[in-house]
Design an enzyme around this catalytic site. Structure first.
Site, PDB file in Angstrom:
ATOM      1  CD  GLU A 152     -43.990 -43.797  -8.188  1.00  0.00           C
ATOM      2  OE1 GLU A 152     -44.230 -42.590  -7.700  1.00  0.00           O
ATOM      3  OE2 GLU A 152     -43.535 -44.898  -7.913  1.00  0.00           O
ATOM      4  CG  ASP A 187     -46.032 -39.066  -8.749  1.00  0.00           C
ATOM      5  OD1 ASP A 187     -46.236 -37.810  -8.988  1.00  0.00           O
ATOM      6  OD2 ASP A 187     -46.012 -39.452  -7.415  1.00  0.00           O
ATOM      7  CD  GLN A 215     -48.676 -42.557  -6.065  1.00  0.00           C
ATOM      8  OE1 GLN A 215     -47.372 -42.541  -6.639  1.00  0.00           O
ATOM      9  NE2 GLN A 215     -48.564 -43.216  -4.925  1.00  0.00           N
ATOM     10  CD  GLU A 251     -46.247 -41.083  -3.583  1.00  0.00           C
ATOM     11  OE1 GLU A 251     -45.969 -41.802  -3.330  1.00  0.00           O
ATOM     12  OE2 GLU A 251     -46.223 -40.666  -4.480  1.00  0.00           O
TER      13      GLU A 251
END
Length: 271
Positions: A152, A187, A215, A251
């Site tokens: 990530e 993300d 996310q 998140e």
């Protein structure tokens, strides 16, 4: 409409951790993710999942440590992963094997591997061969168990010095490792802070099948997705249009209590 997983490390923090599973299920979530499970026995977590009809869809490998007690406390001590750190190969491998043990017990298909903070005096270019070798080994271990490992990109404002920050770098690492068991965790909060142009990035990367988990959070405060500069209703429609069928992890840090802030979730259309 995308399918959303509650992140139990950031959401429901008004409750003890083990009580957050029931709260998420009560609020209509069918899946959960969180940072680390190592402070709890696998059987205890599996029982919470079963009792509440939840799927575990993601957690992180330990950020450091050779045994479970050290793994469980490493994050609080400032560790942010070992995959790119020279001299830490034994810790990295121990962490991957422990994460796979948990993944098997929790029937979890994906594990996030953290690269770590760039050591003083080092360069990303110099450490990349080590990272590629570690990721290739981890992908082989995960594939043998029917799991995927993920990397990530994380923004440098929230995590100064983190090795991996950009989407193109993550995908270049996938090219170098060349394993079907290694994917990207994208993300959108981090992507917006580092690169912006999130919609274009989604159009570029989601159709490749190399993004295994998304996310979300509002930017810049990391609150609910309906707060801040990103227009998530548009992005949710785009995610669907790109054919993404995986999970979207929530998140984010609720601004004023988790349940009070859930009004952002789209209503699923019925025939």
């Amino acid at each position: 409409m995308p399918q959303f997983a509650a992140n139990l490390s950031l959401m429901y923090t008004e409750l003890p951790f083990l009580e957050r599973f029931a709260a998420a299920a009560s609020d209509g979530f069918s899946a959960v993710e969180y940072l680390f499970p190592y402070a709890f026995a696998p059987a205890e977590l599996a029982a919470r999942l079963r009792a509440n009809g939840l799927r575990q869809v993601l957690f992180n490998a330990p950020p450091a440590g050779l045994e479970r007690t050290a793994m469980a406390s490493a994050w609080e001590q400032g560790a942010r992963g070992t995959a790119a750190l020279p001299g830490r190969e034994a810790e990295f491998r121990a962490g991957v094997l422990e994460a796979l043990r948990y993944a098997q017990a929790l029937d979890c298909p994906r594990i996030h591997l953290m690269a770590g903070l760039l050591p003083a005096g080092s360069t990303r270019q110099a450490l990349e061969p080590l990272l590629v070798a570690n990721l290739r080994w981890a992908a082989a271990q995960a594939g043998a168990q029917g799991c995927q490992v993920l990397i990530e990109p994380i923004n440098l404002r929230d995590m100064p010095g983190y090795f991996l920050n950009r989407q193109d770098h993550a995908h270049a690492l996938l090219d170098a490792v060349d394993s079907p068991h290694l994917k990207v965790q994208m993300d959108l909060y981090h992507c917006q802070i580092v690169e912006g142009d999130v919609a274009t990035k989604l159009r570029q990367y989601l159709p490749t099948g190399r993004v295994a988990h998304l996310q979300i959070a509002g930017v810049p405060e990391r609150h609910e997705p309906d707060r801040g500069e990103l227009h998530y209703p548009y992005l949710f429609d785009l995610i669907d249009a790109c054919g993404y069928s995986g999970w979207v992890g929530c998140e984010y840090r609720p601004a004023a209590g988790t349940r009070a802030g859930l009004g952002w979730r789209p209503v699923r259309k019925t025939a």
